[in-house]
Design an enzyme around this catalytic site. Structure first.
Site, PDB file in Angstrom:
ATOM      1  N   GLU A 273     -50.677   8.768  27.511  1.00  0.00           N
ATOM      2  CA  GLU A 273     -50.642  10.053  26.795  1.00  0.00           C
ATOM      3  C   GLU A 273     -52.006  10.752  26.808  1.00  0.00           C
ATOM      4  OE1 GLU A 273     -49.564   8.774  22.867  1.00  0.00           O
ATOM      5  OE2 GLU A 273     -47.486   8.349  23.388  1.00  0.00           O
ATOM      6  N   PRO A 274     -52.607  10.959  27.954  1.00  0.00           N
ATOM      7  CA  PRO A 274     -53.925  11.596  27.947  1.00  0.00           C
ATOM      8  C   PRO A 274     -53.821  13.082  27.588  1.00  0.00           C
ATOM      9  CG  PRO A 274     -53.167  11.380  30.201  1.00  0.00           C
ATOM     10  CD  PRO A 274     -52.131  10.705  29.325  1.00  0.00           C
ATOM     11  N   GLY A 275     -54.732  13.565  26.838  1.00  0.00           N
ATOM     12  CA  GLY A 275     -54.806  14.991  26.527  1.00  0.00           C
ATOM     13  C   GLY A 275     -56.149  15.545  27.007  1.00  0.00           C
ATOM     14  N   TYR A 316     -66.392  18.207  14.039  1.00  0.00           N
ATOM     15  CA  TYR A 316     -66.799  16.874  14.488  1.00  0.00           C
ATOM     16  C   TYR A 316     -68.269  16.829  14.912  1.00  0.00           C
ATOM     17  CZ  TYR A 316     -61.734  16.887  15.640  1.00  0.00           C
ATOM     18  OH  TYR A 316     -60.369  17.025  15.647  1.00  0.00           O
ATOM     19  N   CYS A 342     -68.265  33.780   7.638  1.00  0.00           N
ATOM     20  CA  CYS A 342     -69.076  33.613   6.428  1.00  0.00           C
ATOM     21  C   CYS A 342     -69.096  32.161   5.977  1.00  0.00           C
ATOM     22  CB  CYS A 342     -68.544  34.524   5.328  1.00  0.00           C
ATOM     23  SG  CYS A 342     -68.500  36.221   5.866  1.00  0.00           S
ATOM     24  N   GLU A 343     -69.647  31.287   6.810  1.00  0.00           N
ATOM     25  CA  GLU A 343     -69.807  29.872   6.488  1.00  0.00           C
ATOM     26  C   GLU A 343     -71.048  29.407   7.248  1.00  0.00           C
ATOM     27  OE1 GLU A 343     -67.325  27.401   5.305  1.00  0.00           O
ATOM     28  OE2 GLU A 343     -65.616  28.752   5.082  1.00  0.00           O
TER      29      GLU A 343
HETATM   30  C1  LIG Z   1     -54.068  12.965  20.108  1.00  0.00           C
HETATM   31  C2  LIG Z   1     -53.178  11.949  20.696  1.00  0.00           C
HETATM   32  C3  LIG Z   1     -53.199  11.700  22.068  1.00  0.00           C
HETATM   33  C4  LIG Z   1     -54.153  12.382  23.021  1.00  0.00           C
HETATM   34  O1  LIG Z   1     -55.466  11.966  22.795  1.00  0.00           O
HETATM   35  P1  LIG Z   1     -56.613  12.397  23.828  1.00  0.00           P
HETATM   36  O2  LIG Z   1     -57.846  11.815  23.219  1.00  0.00           O
HETATM   37  O3  LIG Z   1     -56.641  13.866  23.884  1.00  0.00           O
HETATM   38  O4  LIG Z   1     -56.297  11.767  25.133  1.00  0.00           O
HETATM   39  C5  LIG Z   1     -52.287  10.801  22.567  1.00  0.00           C
HETATM   40  N1  LIG Z   1     -51.411  10.147  21.764  1.00  0.00           N
HETATM   41  C6  LIG Z   1     -51.377  10.364  20.433  1.00  0.00           C
HETATM   42  C7  LIG Z   1     -50.396   9.625  19.613  1.00  0.00           C
HETATM   43  C8  LIG Z   1     -52.261  11.260  19.850  1.00  0.00           C
HETATM   44  O5  LIG Z   1     -52.236  11.451  18.535  1.00  0.00           O
END
Ligand SMILES: *Cc1c(COP(=O)(O)O)cnc(C)c1O
Length: 419
Positions: A273-275, A316, A342-343
């Site tokens: 599940e890479p984002g 972060y 305004c922060e």
């Molecule tokens: C956020 C998330 C991801 C993606 O994470 P990345 O760091 O962007 O790769 C994959 N799986 C789950 C369950 C998440 O919450």
């Protein structure tokens, strides 16, 4: 690796000068490279080609329909965390059998929609949630394939807000409760036990926590097999980091090697599940310098983008490189790049050694393709910015700038206020 580079004095995205897009759409805006996105997808696919796997892009990193469509055409599925993300993924043309659904708080309505769509897998995070999924499945006359998200209690050594695999985090079920949970799931009508899932955090720059987590998951899968469960999917989540400045995170190929070495002889389909690793370096936020403000203590570059457009620095303390769209002179000392909000927490960069810029100079905030637009808000009544996708010499606005009318859409002033 990405496709934002200088030609002469000008910053380009692939074959398109960034300044040309700015003239067309105004500032600020997000700019994505299709070539970079595709390269990152292929890097994962090639690295894992040796075994059955499914790449489910984490929609929360970048949910733009055009981006999802492009990734879907390259064969990826989607990892969703809400009914809204399900809607996006389906609208973008991602087949439901490539969608996995994560998150600790799925509502009955969201579960129903996902069942109707026929998604591949629910990643379940608690027993009450399992019961809710079972109830919805029975009502709909369907079977829900589930994996429990287990919490392997390993330290991903990342920012605490994006660390999810420790026992004190709200995510997953503790390893010690897993066998009991699977036993209960196996007895529930409407539920088919199909996999094991874990996701330990984001922006990981080392392999060891991934391998530690996988070893714990493997031990669990062996126990589950002994208990008679058929575990067909191993979902290892996302979390692979990217270089924002001088980090040297493992490449997808290194990550794959470490994981594949652990899984020799394991027949399960791997779900990944890479984002961030797909989209992070495939996008930038382009902003215009409004004013340079010199105080005895500091130089402030006041730009037209702010923390509502890109929250990561404020949230972060994340580092994003700042590059001039037209090369400027040598650095002349530290400056803060700040927005109009305004922060005091409204900054995009702090204490960067930057050149003196002409008024209205364009600046690129790098590595903003993941958790950039998706985390943006309307704070300070700022319309959300456009998103533009480049492919080769062409570009398209893939989300228009919000209008003032859209900003107040759905609001009303009730009649009783006039009484
Ligand atoms: C956020 C998330 C991801 C993606 O994470 P990345 O760091 O962007 O790769 C994959 N799986 C789950 C369950 C998440 O919450």
């Amino acid at each position: 690796m990405h496709d934002f580079h200088y030609r002469g004095e000008e910053l380009y995205c692939e074959e398109v000068p960034v300044a040309q897009v700015a003239r067309r759409v105004g500032t600020p805006f997000y700019l994505y490279s299709a070539r970079t996105l595709a390269r990152h997808v292929r890097a994962f696919q090639e690295a894992f080609a040796a075994r059955p796997h499914l790449l489910c892009f984490a929609v929360k990193a970048n949910g733009n329909l055009a981006v999802l469509h492009l990734l879907g055409r390259l064969g990826t599925g989607a990892d969703i965390v809400s009914g809204g993300e399900l809607h996006r993924a389906l609208m973008a043309g991602i087949p439901p059998e490539r969608i996995v659904y994560s998150g600790v708080g799925k509502t009955a309505r969201e579960i129903r929609r996902a069942l109707e769509a026929g998604i591949l897998l629910f990643n379940v995070e608690s027993l009450p949630e399992l019961d809710a999924i079972a109830a919805e499945a029975r009502r709909a006359g369907r079977t829900a394939r589930v994996a429990f998200r287990v919490n392997p209690d390993v330290d991903p050594k990342t920012h605490p807000y994006i660390s999810t695999g420790l026992e004190r985090n709200k995510f997953g079920i503790p390893m010690a409760q897993a066998r009991e949970a699977y036993a209960r799931a196996a007895r529930l009508p409407g539920i088919e036990v199909a996999g094991v899932d874990c996701h330990i955090g984001s922006q990981l720059t080392e392999l060891a926590p991934f391998v530690d987590a996988l070893r714990r998951v493997k031990a669990l899968v062996e126990e589950l097999a002994a208990d008679g469960h058929e575990i067909r999917y191993l979902d290892l989540g996302g979390g692979l980091g990217i270089p924002y400045r001088d980090e040297a995170p493992p490449a997808p190929a290194d990550y794959a090697r470490a994981i594949l070495a652990e899984l020799e002889g394991w027949p399960q389909t791997l779900v990944l599940e890479p984002g961030r690793a797909i989209a992070g370096n495939a996008g930038i936020l382009v902003t215009r310098l409004l004013y340079t403000k010199e105080t005895p203590r500091k130089r402030f570059l006041v730009v037209d983008a702010a923390m509502n457009d890109l929250a990561r620095p404020s949230l972060y303390q994340a580092h994003h490189e700042i590059l001039p769209v037209r090369r400027a002179g040598p650095p002349v000392g530290p400056a803060d790049v700040v927005g109009p909000i305004c922060e005091s927490g409204d900054f995009l960069a702090r204490d960067r050694d930057l050149p003196r810029f002409p008024r209205r100079a364009l600046l690129a905030v790098m590595s903003a393709g993941a958790y950039g637009f998706t985390m943006s808000s309307n704070y300070n009544a700022r319309p959300r910015v456009p998103e533009v996708l480049v492919r080769g010499e062409r570009f398209a606005v893939v989300r228009r700038r919000e209008t003032l009318a859209q900003l107040v859409r759905g609001e009303s002033i009730p009649g009783f206020l006039a009484e």
